[in-house]
Design a protein around this motif. Structure first.
Motif, PDB file in Angstrom:
ATOM      1  N   SER B   4       0.841  -1.201   0.000  1.00 31.74           N
ATOM      2  CA  SER B   4       0.000   0.000   0.000  1.00 31.74           C
ATOM      3  C   SER B   4       0.871   1.244   0.000  1.00 31.74           C
ATOM      4  CB  SER B   4      -0.894  -0.010   1.239  1.00 31.74           C
ATOM      5  OG  SER B   4      -0.072  -0.131   2.370  1.00 31.74           O
ATOM      6  N   ALA B   5       0.217   2.366  -0.291  1.00 29.15           N
ATOM      7  CA  ALA B   5       0.948   3.623  -0.344  1.00 29.15           C
ATOM      8  C   ALA B   5       0.525   4.515   0.814  1.00 29.15           C
ATOM      9  CB  ALA B   5       0.697   4.312  -1.672  1.00 29.15           C
ATOM     10  N   ARG B  28       2.356   4.020  -7.011  1.00 26.58           N
ATOM     11  CA  ARG B  28       2.100   3.048  -5.956  1.00 26.58           C
ATOM     12  C   ARG B  28       3.324   2.872  -5.056  1.00 26.58           C
ATOM     13  NH1 ARG B  28      -0.142   2.790 -10.445  1.00 26.58           N
ATOM     14  NH2 ARG B  28      -2.406   2.781 -10.387  1.00 26.58           N
ATOM     15  N   GLU B  29       3.068   2.379  -3.849  1.00 25.78           N
ATOM     16  CA  GLU B  29       4.144   2.053  -2.887  1.00 25.78           C
ATOM     17  C   GLU B  29       5.081   3.201  -2.588  1.00 25.78           C
ATOM     18  OE1 GLU B  29       6.346  -1.510  -3.642  1.00 25.78           O
ATOM     19  OE2 GLU B  29       4.708  -2.184  -4.914  1.00 25.78           O
ATOM     20  N   ASN B 253       4.619  -2.930  -9.657  1.00 27.93           N
ATOM     21  CA  ASN B 253       4.555  -1.562  -9.156  1.00 27.93           C
ATOM     22  C   ASN B 253       3.611  -0.705  -9.997  1.00 27.93           C
ATOM     23  OD1 ASN B 253       7.062   0.785  -8.143  1.00 27.93           O
ATOM     24  ND2 ASN B 253       5.614  -0.338  -6.938  1.00 27.93           N
ATOM     25  N   TYR B 255       0.613  -1.515 -11.064  1.00 23.13           N
ATOM     26  CA  TYR B 255      -0.808  -1.657 -10.686  1.00 23.13           C
ATOM     27  C   TYR B 255      -0.864  -2.094  -9.234  1.00 23.13           C
ATOM     28  CZ  TYR B 255      -0.203  -6.723 -11.215  1.00 23.13           C
ATOM     29  OH  TYR B 255       0.205  -8.025 -11.075  1.00 23.13           O
ATOM     30  N   GLU B 256      -2.083  -2.185  -8.686  1.00 22.97           N
ATOM     31  CA  GLU B 256      -2.239  -2.574  -7.281  1.00 22.97           C
ATOM     32  C   GLU B 256      -1.982  -4.069  -7.160  1.00 22.97           C
ATOM     33  OE1 GLU B 256      -2.774  -0.794  -4.631  1.00 22.97           O
ATOM     34  OE2 GLU B 256      -2.996   1.136  -5.626  1.00 22.97           O
ATOM     35  N   SER B 468       1.517   4.982 -16.355  1.00 18.12           N
ATOM     36  CA  SER B 468       1.967   4.729 -14.989  1.00 18.12           C
ATOM     37  C   SER B 468       3.474   4.496 -15.013  1.00 18.12           C
ATOM     38  CB  SER B 468       1.218   3.514 -14.443  1.00 18.12           C
ATOM     39  OG  SER B 468       1.623   3.262 -13.137  1.00 18.12           O
TER      40      SER B 468
END
Lengths: 326, 569
Positions: B4-5, B28-29, B253, B255-256, B468
């Motif tokens: 999670s971020a 993300r992250e 990284n 996508y979730e 992304s």
């Protein structure tokens, strides 16, 4: 002794020394391999391979040399041609001459003549000198660096070599190898053998390029060192002279430090045992050590070998002056 | 496990770190992408490096085709906030592209800027070392219509004097210059190290790479995410799983990603097994370089047993081929894990007994102590990573700071980062010997988990979004490894840009510094001490020097050339 017998034995010693030199190199390679979890040259070939490549690989060091003899020889344009070409042959000739002055059990050869110790050590030195001269003439920077290292190592190893030989000569009051070799050991002389023999053993490491003193042949650092530009017959000739030098050093060691193993023919079994033990020790040292830097090797010699050499000289003089009962 | 971020980080970066940023994008992250003006890059770099002690991970450029280039600066802030990585992006025009150099602030940017200049033609203004990086020095400057870059002026003080002791090309060479390479028995791969010697003492040294271009980055940009895994593995033969996993981490990284726990443990297991085999291989190579064949054979004998475990688990010895985006493709059965555990435990005991003996050998010590010195400050400025940096007493380990998508959670796996204060080749040896033992501990813990638990090893892959960016970081055996993936603006299956920064890319840059003052006999030892792995990227082009025309070679033409047949044009 009978001149005819001397001539016959000189002719006989050539194949004998070649065979023994090859066997010694084989033994070093085999022991090295076994210590390193490898197989090494196979003594008895696997049955499915023996029809193709023969029943044994004991003669592998010789095959390596014979293979080189059949290859093309390249002479670099930048080389000093005469010196480059003749050096390997001179090295071989001097190493063969040297073995004529070192006795083999039952064969005194030329070692009976009065100054044979000096002649033999000079001939060995001459052979090594030509492994320095040839590379210098090759015009290759790696050859030059290798030759330089060879020369430095030679200077370093020579000290122990000469002092150990001559301390025995001083103690026994003779410069003839045959006299030294046939002189039975008395009990106190074992002390001299131990001290001078150890010095000689360390000097042999340098002369035979046994680790940690194989800087001239450090392929990771200086490619092939002195032999970088050599190929084909010339390289084979150098390797052949190394085989003879190995034989010469081993038999000289036994003649000087383990009398009377080199005198009568009946001592042959003990001579063989001594040679194998010596080769075994060389192989163990070879396996256990990485390579020294040349200047660190020099420091090590100053720290260990010079005191040892001085000690062996002191022991020798003690014999002469009668401090010990000979 | 789901990564999670931290939601508040964007504000922190906006207010604290980059107030001059134009646009902030939370990836993300805890990776934050910031658009900046190209003119601000130097001031920001100065602030990041000197004030926050941030580390430049990589500098690269992306070809945006119609609308110019985009410079990408990736900075590591993991010592300030957990897993924080700041990506600065500055757009520059396509006509006469240039950017102010930041290599004067941190030397670690130097190689990257030279590479950008080589491959994309972006001119780094004021860079201390403008020579070619991967292309030959004599290569014509096609991208700049024939004008050569300015040579460094002599007599300047500063970064240049510290890191470029020998600013020469081979044509300027003199008699005292000894080329070690391109192919030399002491170093396995192709590179040239020019050493200038007085007697046998090195007074100056320089390194030239670029003998291994295979175009892997371009290959992956053309193949899509899922096929890229296998190409990425083939970057290197020794640390191939690290490249594969770093690529997978970078893609996840994007996508979730949610990865099953069992897959994470299998990933750690294989990474650490690989580290063991790689470090054993390195000890063997160094033993060989210092002339100790016995050490070489002993360590490679141990390594063979590790390779057997790897082969039993994956079916392969070198390129494992089991990484997948979202997990791994192959489970380790409980019986196999139990069997492997029975092999690993005695192996560790044997290594723990043998390797300290190797390190204590007096001749080994005489060849390694005080050879190739590198202080902590030099390691930081030069951008050293991995065991080289850790041997300079710098506690840097990506597994602890910014771990890849594998199981390195200190709550679940008990392990520690090894450092050493010898600052020389002996320290590097000790670090690797100790890391071997730590790695075997991690392997044993992973295997214990795999024996006791069962579960899925892969989740259904999700659609990878457009627009992304993903950064994969990993601690390869040689140090920090970075894969940077930027998703396409319109295509769900093709990356727009893909960049690899290998650890040797950094460690090789500090080699000339370590060589000065060494004995010629020590040169291969110092070069070997960074555990080089030369994986580079390029395409094959033929440039006609007279008229500057560029033509590409096809595969068939190369094949024909290699077979010495007639080249068809």
């Amino acid at each position: 002794m009978d001149p005819l017998f001397t001539i016959i034995s000189i002719i006989l010693i050539l194949p004998i020394s070649l065979v023994l030199g090859v066997l010694y190199s084989f033994l070093i390679r085999k022991l090295n391999a076994r210590f390193q979890w490898r197989v090494g040259p196979i003594i008895r070939m696997y049955s499915d391979l023996s029809p193709v490549i023969g029943s044994t690989r004991i003669w592998q060091p010789l095959y390596d040399i014979l293979k080189l003899m059949g290859k093309d020889t390249v002479i670099p344009g930048s080389a000093h041609k005469k010196l480059f070409v003749y050096s390997p042959y001179m090295s071989l000739i001097f190493s063969i001459l040297a073995i004529f002055f070192i006795p083999f059990p039952g064969m005194p050869l030329l070692s009976e003549i009065p100054y044979s110790l000096i002649i033999a050590s000079y001939l060995i030195i001459a052979s090594i000198m030509f492994t320095i001269l040839g590379p210098v003439a090759s015009g290759s920077p790696w050859g030059a660096i290798g030759a330089r290292r060879e020369a430095e190592l030679f200077l370093v190893a020579e000290l122990g070599f000469v002092v150990s030989l001559f301390s025995v000569a001083i103690a026994k009051n003779s410069l003839s190898i045959w006299t030294l070799a046939s002189n039975m050991e008395s009990l106190p002389a074992i002390l001299l053998t131990l001290v001078a023999g150890t010095t000689m053993f360390v000097a042999m490491l340098g002369k035979l390029h046994i680790k940690p003193f194989d800087m001239p042949e450090a392929e990771c650092e200086i490619v092939a060192g002195p032999y970088t530009e050599y190929s084909g017959k010339l390289l084979g000739t150098y390797f052949l002279s190394k085989v003879f030098i190995l034989y010469a050093m081993v038999s000289l060691f036994i003649a000087i430090f383990l009398p009377p193993f080199s005198s009568g023919f009946i001592w042959l079994p003990l001579y063989a045992v001594a040679a194998v033990l010596l080769i075994f020790l060389l192989a163990v040292v070879q396996v256990l050590n990485p390579r020294y830097l040349i200047r660190k090797a020099l420091l090590w010699y100053l720290k260990i070998v010079v005191p040892l050499a001085i000690l062996s000289l002191i022991v020798a003089f003690a014999f002469v002056l009668g401090w010990m009962v000979v | 496990m789901k990564y999670s971020a931290d939601a508040g980080l964007v504000d922190y970066v906006r207010q604290e770190l980059v107030p001059e940023g134009l646009d902030f994008n939370a990836l993300r992250e805890n990776r934050i992408a910031v658009k900046i003006n190209a003119a601000d890059a130097v001031t920001i770099a100065d602030r990041f490096v000197n004030k926050y002690k941030a580390r430049l991970i990589h500098e690269t450029a992306v070809d945006l085709e119609g609308s110019g280039f985009e410079m990408v600066y990736i900075y590591d802030f993991s010592m300030l906030k957990e897993r924080l990585v700041v990506v600065l992006e500055a757009k520059i025009p396509k006509e006469n592209p240039s950017i102010a150099s930041i290599a004067n602030i941190t030397w670690s940017a130097s190689w990257a800027e030279r590479e950008i200049h080589d491959l994309l033609g972006i001119n780094p203004i004021g860079t201390p070392d403008p020579r070619k990086q991967f292309l030959p020095y004599e290569w014509p400057n096609a991208t700049e219509s024939g004008t050569a870059p300015a040579q460094p002026e002599k007599g300047e003080k500063g970064v240049k004097d510290m890191w470029i002791p020998l600013g020469i090309a081979p044509k300027d060479s003199y008699a005292t210059l000894i080329p070690i390479g391109p192919y030399h028995p002491g170093v396995i791969e192709g590179q040239t190290v020019y050493v200038k010697v007085e007697g046998e003492t090195v007074v100056s040294a320089d390194i030239k790479t670029g003998y291994h271009h295979r175009g892997i980055q371009k290959l992956i940009e053309r193949r899509g995410y899922h096929k890229g895994v296998f190409a990425a593995e083939r970057v290197c033969g020794i640390c191939s799983p690290h490249h594969g996993l770093t690529y997978v981490t970078a893609c996840e990284n994007l996508y979730e990603a949610e990865i099953p726990d069992r897959a994470l443990y299998i990933r750690s297991l294989l990474l650490e097994l690989n580290r063991i085999h790689s470090h054993l291989l390195w000890i063997g190579v160094v033993a060989d370089v210092i002339g100790w064949k016995t050490g070489f054979h002993l360590t490679w004998g141990l390594r063979e047993r590790v390779m057997d475990i790897i082969e039993a688990i994956t079916g392969n010895r070198v390129n494992y081929g089991i990484w997948r985006i979202g997990g791994v493709s192959r489970d380790v059965s409980q019986e196999l894990a139990e069997k492997a555990l029975k092999t690993v435990v005695p192996l560790k005991a044997e290594m723990a007994a043998l390797l300290p003996l190797v390190a204590a050998h007096s001749v080994v010590q005489s060849r390694l102590i005080n050879v190739g010195p590198l202080s902590q400050a030099e390691a930081f400025d030069g951008g050293a990573v991995g065991p080289v940096a850790r041997a300079s007493n710098w506690k840097i380990d990506v597994r602890a700071d910014n771990s890849p998508h594998a199981m390195y959670d200190p709550k679940k796996i008990n392990w520690q980062v090894i450092t050493d204060d010898h600052n020389d080749t002996f320290g590097r040896t000790l670090v690797r010997v100790k890391e071997l033992l730590v790695s075997s501990d991690i392997v044993a813990q992973c295997l214990e988990y795999l024996v006791k638990n069962a579960g899925e090893v892969i989740n259904e892959p999700k659609m990878i979004p457009v627009n992304s960016e993903g950064i994969g970081l990993n601690e390869a055996p040689r140090g920090e490894l970075v894969h940077y993936v930027r998703a396409s603006e319109y295509n769900n299956n093709l990356p727009q840009a893909y960049r690899i920064r290998t650890p040797s890319y950094r460690n090789n840059a500090v080699i000339p510094k370590m060589l000065v003052g060494a004995n010629l006999a020590d040169v291969p030892v110092v070069m070997g001490s960074t555990d080089q792995c030369l994986a580079c990227t390029d395409r094959v082009e033929i440039i006609n020097e007279k008229d500057g025309s560029v033509s590409s070679m096809t595969w068939d033409q190369l094949l024909a050339m290699s077979r010495r047949a007639k080249v068809i044009r």
